[in-house]
Design a protein around this motif. Sequence first.
Motif, PDB file in Angstrom:
ATOM      1  N   ALA A 160       0.795  -1.157  -0.032  1.00 20.56           N
ATOM      2  CA  ALA A 160       0.054  -0.047   0.063  1.00 20.56           C
ATOM      3  C   ALA A 160       1.056   1.211  -0.044  1.00 20.56           C
ATOM      4  N   ARG A 161       1.889   1.223   0.564  1.00 20.51           N
ATOM      5  CA  ARG A 161       2.786   2.213   0.738  1.00 20.51           C
ATOM      6  C   ARG A 161       3.514   2.677  -0.545  1.00 20.51           C
ATOM      7  N   GLU A 162       3.928   1.402  -1.255  1.00 22.39           N
ATOM      8  CA  GLU A 162       4.327   1.778  -2.601  1.00 22.39           C
ATOM      9  C   GLU A 162       3.480   2.332  -3.681  1.00 22.39           C
ATOM     10  N   ASP A 163       2.070   1.908  -3.557  1.00 25.95           N
ATOM     11  CA  ASP A 163       1.016   2.508  -4.393  1.00 25.95           C
ATOM     12  C   ASP A 163       0.626   3.896  -3.810  1.00 25.95           C
ATOM     13  N   VAL A 164       0.710   4.291  -2.790  1.00 22.31           N
ATOM     14  CA  VAL A 164       0.427   5.525  -2.406  1.00 22.31           C
ATOM     15  C   VAL A 164       1.323   6.400  -2.962  1.00 22.31           C
ATOM     16  N   LEU A 165       2.538   6.089  -2.749  1.00 24.32           N
ATOM     17  CA  LEU A 165       3.780   6.828  -3.297  1.00 24.32           C
ATOM     18  C   LEU A 165       3.737   7.022  -4.719  1.00 24.32           C
ATOM     19  N   ARG A 166       3.518   6.215  -5.682  1.00 22.20           N
ATOM     20  CA  ARG A 166       3.088   6.273  -7.030  1.00 22.20           C
ATOM     21  C   ARG A 166       1.883   7.130  -7.322  1.00 22.20           C
ATOM     22  N   ILE A 196       8.459  -2.943 -16.225  1.00 24.50           N
ATOM     23  CA  ILE A 196       8.493  -3.425 -14.931  1.00 24.50           C
ATOM     24  C   ILE A 196       7.114  -2.919 -14.468  1.00 24.50           C
ATOM     25  N   ASN A 197       6.610  -1.463 -14.803  1.00 21.54           N
ATOM     26  CA  ASN A 197       5.505  -0.791 -14.464  1.00 21.54           C
ATOM     27  C   ASN A 197       4.322  -1.863 -14.818  1.00 21.54           C
ATOM     28  N   ALA A 198       4.374  -2.308 -16.030  1.00 25.98           N
ATOM     29  CA  ALA A 198       3.261  -3.295 -16.556  1.00 25.98           C
ATOM     30  C   ALA A 198       2.890  -4.251 -15.642  1.00 25.98           C
ATOM     31  N   LEU A 199       4.035  -4.983 -15.300  1.00 26.67           N
ATOM     32  CA  LEU A 199       3.923  -6.195 -14.360  1.00 26.67           C
ATOM     33  C   LEU A 199       3.545  -5.920 -12.886  1.00 26.67           C
ATOM     34  N   VAL A 200       3.947  -4.676 -12.312  1.00 31.49           N
ATOM     35  CA  VAL A 200       3.598  -4.018 -11.252  1.00 31.49           C
ATOM     36  C   VAL A 200       2.227  -3.697 -11.125  1.00 31.49           C
ATOM     37  N   LEU A 201       1.599  -2.859 -12.258  1.00 30.38           N
ATOM     38  CA  LEU A 201       0.241  -2.708 -12.262  1.00 30.38           C
ATOM     39  C   LEU A 201      -0.678  -3.857 -12.108  1.00 30.38           C
ATOM     40  N   THR A 202      -0.123  -4.944 -13.039  1.00 31.37           N
ATOM     41  CA  THR A 202      -0.961  -6.158 -13.008  1.00 31.37           C
ATOM     42  C   THR A 202      -1.273  -6.685 -11.867  1.00 31.37           C
ATOM     43  N   VAL A 203      -0.110  -6.859 -10.911  1.00 32.21           N
ATOM     44  CA  VAL A 203      -0.097  -7.438  -9.581  1.00 32.21           C
ATOM     45  C   VAL A 203      -0.902  -6.760  -8.566  1.00 32.21           C
ATOM     46  N   LEU A 263       8.910  -7.102   1.873  1.00 32.58           N
ATOM     47  CA  LEU A 263       8.839  -6.209   0.717  1.00 32.58           C
ATOM     48  C   LEU A 263       7.615  -6.018   0.134  1.00 32.58           C
ATOM     49  N   GLY A 264       7.018  -4.944  -0.404  1.00 28.58           N
ATOM     50  CA  GLY A 264       5.948  -4.721  -0.998  1.00 28.58           C
ATOM     51  C   GLY A 264       5.978  -5.392  -2.354  1.00 28.58           C
ATOM     52  N   LEU A 265       4.692  -5.561  -3.136  1.00 29.00           N
ATOM     53  CA  LEU A 265       4.503  -6.285  -4.253  1.00 29.00           C
ATOM     54  C   LEU A 265       5.334  -5.827  -5.394  1.00 29.00           C
ATOM     55  N   ALA A 266       5.262  -4.314  -5.310  1.00 30.77           N
ATOM     56  CA  ALA A 266       6.037  -3.467  -6.368  1.00 30.77           C
ATOM     57  C   ALA A 266       7.398  -3.885  -6.339  1.00 30.77           C
ATOM     58  N   GLN A 267       8.003  -3.937  -5.178  1.00 38.29           N
ATOM     59  CA  GLN A 267       9.426  -4.062  -4.969  1.00 38.29           C
ATOM     60  C   GLN A 267       9.666  -5.439  -5.567  1.00 38.29           C
TER      61      GLN A 267
END
Length: 344
Positions: A160-166, A196-203, A263-267
Amino acid sequence: MCDGAGKAPAAFMRPRAEFGFCGKCRTEKAFIATRQYALCRECGVKNVRNLFQSALIRGELARSGDRLVLGFSGGAASRTALRLLKMHLTAPFQKILFELSIVHVDCGALLGHSSEEREQTRAALAAAVAEEQIGELVWVRAEEALAAGDLEQLAGSESAREDVLRLLRDRALELYALRSGCNKILLAETSTRVGINALVLTVLGRGAELGGATALSEARAEVQIIRPLRDVSAKETAWFAHVEHLRTHHVRVPAPAATRARLGLAQLTEDFVRSLARQFPATTSVVMRTAAKLKTPGADSPLCLCCGHRVFELDVRGLCHGCVVLARELETEQPLPLSPLSRQ
């Protein structure tokens, strides 16, 4: 000409014995491996510049009279974009000219940086921008993207922290562009970052955003997002920054606290993709080009009340699936009290 002074570190190239001569000019020793050729210093710089110019001008991402905002982080990609913009704007007999604002979104409050560390970052980035002599750094705080609330209280899990930051970075740039009368935001996202962003957005459950997030140009609210470095790899921008002697600055991202040891899902996704790309270099390019073929929501599709993206469907609160997941992570009814997009 290429000589020992122009040689890139080993991290950017294979051993010279594998190269031989430049695949373009065929007269100089090669120093950098691209997807098509091994290139010498001069041809490598021209290749990066031509890819950027092809997208920006021949792809009509920028036109005369445009007012552009460059999202500037200080890393190799944004430093490369800034130098290439300088080359374009200062070229003799240049017909396509535009205004440029160089903006850094300070997320230090969310990252837990001290005021001293944030001032050091500001000074380093301002010095890097001053080198190019085409503008001054504009410092925007991520807190300005919030209509209410406290940054420190918003992030629950690391994901959530990573998504908030984005979300905060995106909204802060959009708000600055609207309020300063700019019509386009230039993001220095390489093919590596876009993949990388494409896969991050997917997860993260934000699959509806994939088509726009991987495109050269994306219409968002009243501004247009452009990515002229989309066909340049992160390796090439790192090499370009090295041979052009560009000072880069990386904003420190603290490791997760003991209470959030995972670690977060994005990382995790980024680490996985980068490790895979070391053995299969085409990984991020394939992901990016596959995601770009996906159907995107049309201009008449509904807007999410939180992230502001057009999606195929919303829940009863007016949220997209990704923001519903974020709200669940934050244990709130509404994920983020973001400032509405307006020119006021």
